[in-house]
Scaffold this motif. Sequence first.
Motif, mmCIF file in Angstrom:
data_model
loop_
_atom_site.group_PDB
_atom_site.id
_atom_site.type_symbol
_atom_site.label_atom_id
_atom_site.label_comp_id
_atom_site.label_asym_id
_atom_site.label_seq_id
_atom_site.Cartn_x
_atom_site.Cartn_y
_atom_site.Cartn_z
ATOM 1 N N VAL A 162 20.800 67.917 22.833
ATOM 2 C CA VAL A 162 19.671 68.158 21.940
ATOM 3 C C VAL A 162 19.717 69.571 21.373
ATOM 4 O O VAL A 162 19.350 69.799 20.208
ATOM 5 N N CYS A 163 20.180 70.542 22.156
ATOM 6 C CA CYS A 163 20.300 71.910 21.642
ATOM 7 C C CYS A 163 21.358 71.996 20.550
ATOM 8 O O CYS A 163 21.168 72.683 19.533
ATOM 9 N N THR A 164 22.476 71.315 20.739
ATOM 10 C CA THR A 164 23.525 71.317 19.723
ATOM 11 C C THR A 164 23.017 70.706 18.423
ATOM 12 O O THR A 164 23.241 71.245 17.329
ATOM 13 N N SER A 165 22.299 69.583 18.525
ATOM 14 C CA SER A 165 21.760 68.927 17.330
ATOM 15 C C SER A 165 20.707 69.797 16.647
ATOM 16 O O SER A 165 20.679 69.906 15.411
ATOM 17 N N ALA A 166 19.839 70.422 17.437
ATOM 18 C CA ALA A 166 18.792 71.269 16.859
ATOM 19 C C ALA A 166 19.396 72.484 16.159
ATOM 20 O O ALA A 166 18.923 72.897 15.097
ATOM 21 N N ALA A 198 17.907 77.880 26.110
ATOM 22 C CA ALA A 198 17.997 76.533 26.681
ATOM 23 C C ALA A 198 19.444 76.084 26.807
ATOM 24 O O ALA A 198 19.827 75.460 27.806
ATOM 25 N N MET A 199 20.269 76.422 25.828
ATOM 26 C CA MET A 199 21.677 76.024 25.876
ATOM 27 C C MET A 199 22.386 76.724 27.028
ATOM 28 O O MET A 199 23.131 76.088 27.795
ATOM 29 N N LEU A 200 22.175 78.031 27.183
ATOM 30 C CA LEU A 200 22.851 78.772 28.242
ATOM 31 C C LEU A 200 22.344 78.369 29.625
ATOM 32 O O LEU A 200 23.097 78.410 30.602
ATOM 33 N N GLU A 201 21.062 78.014 29.724
ATOM 34 C CA GLU A 201 20.519 77.594 31.015
ATOM 35 C C GLU A 201 20.973 76.189 31.405
ATOM 36 O O GLU A 201 20.792 75.778 32.552
ATOM 37 N N SER A 202 21.569 75.460 30.462
ATOM 38 C CA SER A 202 22.017 74.102 30.738
ATOM 39 C C SER A 202 23.420 74.055 31.325
ATOM 40 O O SER A 202 23.886 72.985 31.714
ATOM 41 N N VAL A 203 24.101 75.202 31.366
ATOM 42 C CA VAL A 203 25.477 75.244 31.865
ATOM 43 C C VAL A 203 25.594 76.329 32.915
ATOM 44 O O VAL A 203 24.783 77.257 32.962
ATOM 45 N N PRO A 204 26.616 76.266 33.762
ATOM 46 C CA PRO A 204 26.821 77.320 34.762
ATOM 47 C C PRO A 204 27.215 78.640 34.113
ATOM 48 O O PRO A 204 27.675 78.684 32.967
ATOM 49 N N HIS A 205 27.071 79.708 34.883
ATOM 50 C CA HIS A 205 27.342 81.066 34.410
ATOM 51 C C HIS A 205 28.743 81.198 33.822
ATOM 52 O O HIS A 205 28.934 81.796 32.759
ATOM 53 N N VAL A 239 11.289 67.158 22.097
ATOM 54 C CA VAL A 239 10.103 66.670 22.809
ATOM 55 C C VAL A 239 10.499 65.663 23.882
ATOM 56 O O VAL A 239 9.976 65.676 25.006
ATOM 57 N N ARG A 240 11.441 64.816 23.560
ATOM 58 C CA ARG A 240 11.811 63.727 24.468
ATOM 59 C C ARG A 240 12.750 64.167 25.593
ATOM 60 O O ARG A 240 12.597 63.744 26.740
ATOM 61 N N PHE A 241 13.721 65.038 25.286
ATOM 62 C CA PHE A 241 14.811 65.260 26.233
ATOM 63 C C PHE A 241 14.880 66.643 26.867
ATOM 64 O O PHE A 241 15.543 66.805 27.894
ATOM 65 N N LEU A 242 14.248 67.659 26.262
ATOM 66 C CA LEU A 242 14.356 68.995 26.845
ATOM 67 C C LEU A 242 13.252 69.194 27.868
ATOM 68 O O LEU A 242 12.067 69.083 27.539
ATOM 69 N N PRO A 243 13.577 69.495 29.129
ATOM 70 C CA PRO A 243 12.546 69.656 30.155
ATOM 71 C C PRO A 243 11.733 70.924 29.932
ATOM 72 O O PRO A 243 12.187 71.890 29.325
ATOM 73 N N ALA A 244 10.503 70.905 30.431
ATOM 74 C CA ALA A 244 9.629 72.077 30.331
ATOM 75 C C ALA A 244 10.046 73.116 31.359
ATOM 76 O O ALA A 244 10.656 72.810 32.389
#
Length: 497
Positions: free
Chosen positions: A285-289, A397-404, A462-467
Amino acid sequence: MSRRPAADSARGAALGAAAVGDRPRLSPHATVLVACLAFFVITLDTTVVNVALPSIGAQWDGQVSALQWVVTAYTLLFAALLLSAGAISDRIGASRAFTIGLSVFTLMSALCGLAPSLDVLVVARAIQGAGAAVMMPASLALVRQAYDEPAHRARGIAWWTAGGGAAVAAGPVVGGALTTGLGWRWIFFINIPVGIVALIGMLRAPRSPRGQAPMDPAGQVTAVLALAALVFAVINGGSDGWTSPATLAGFVVAVIAAAAFLLVESRQSNPAVPLTMFRHPSVAVCTSAGLALNLGYYGLVFVFTIFFQEHRGASALVAGLMFIPMTAFTTLVNLLAGKLTNRHGPRFPLILGQVIQTLGILGLLFVSQDTPTPLLLALLVPLGIGGGLAIPPLTTAMLESVPHERAGLASGVLSAARQFGGAIGVALLGALIADSAHFMTGMRISLIIGAAVLVATTLGVVRFLPAGHQHVDSSAPGPRKTEADAVSAHPDGPRPQ
């Protein structure tokens, strides 16, 4: 007697190591400042050249099609090499990749300024774009590595994106002022002192660890070929037509190379761009946004640049000045977005930014050739506010979705998506306004397309990114996780040992 020299040598080595360790190092804030300087000049060079093209053409009697390559050669290599650049950054370390890219960028800036012919200028611009591609994901990875605390990291990312926003705002004005006052060559010469200062700073910056990111030459070559062909096709389609032989050939090559890339990556045990990464909802979703935000922003900036000059009679410099209220708000809101991301996590400000940008685009549907200038400038401001508010949390959000250790790859993927979004936006929306007799109709269709794409990605967020903040820990010991957990914690699969 033989032991003493060995002992003295060991003691000398230890003292030398201690002396090196005692050398003053850049603080995290100073490291981020160096990364911001680099991002500033990278972004500046995507916009600063446009207003100088008439002067460049006058010197060498260049045709319009040749002059376009002064801009597109940079964009083409920049966008096409971003994915490989992210893998390189992870493999050799962000600080080393950043230094290499910055050195190439600075040297090619000097060659651009000294270019004896249009052909040399185009080639130097292409290599300059390659240096920018290596430098960009590495600069963001340096920001990611500078801070351990999520709050500090979000603030650093906000400053990094603000540097890009400031460059977007400054580009047309700086280009017009330098071209008018000193000559077009100075739009490239200004990169040299910035590059030297940043290189001096990197001598004292902490060294990034080398990773184990796989290089996967076959996958990287097919990815670069596919992306380069796609960028060429969309840019060429906007200028020469979507059915021209060169445009169709570009699309054919892009499709074939993309199919080869997917085949190669699906059979690799350690692919350079893991396809499983995109199974992570946040990454997808981050890539698409990112693609959608840049498609609307840069595509509409291009449309309104033509509108200001050809339909309202403004000069190139005045047209650039008319974007300052919008881009100034982009830069200011970048900093506010960091605070909102700290407080609420990236989801809320990302949704809010996309909604504001969508509403701003819809408000521009009521613009006509007779719209008063103050009102027109005010209607452009929400476009800048929305983009400025959305990009920092999107990056977080993109960086937090992957390891360091995969920060370079993640930033390369996101940067590539945003660059391709901008290129596709300019080509697609530009084609809609190509017929001057129906310019206003084409402009309104462009606005509707930009709004529709943003609505789709907003719903995806709204649908896929967690709060809240995500925390990825790929180093915790313990038994192997389930496949679902492994994708969540490490979307590119187990790290190679």
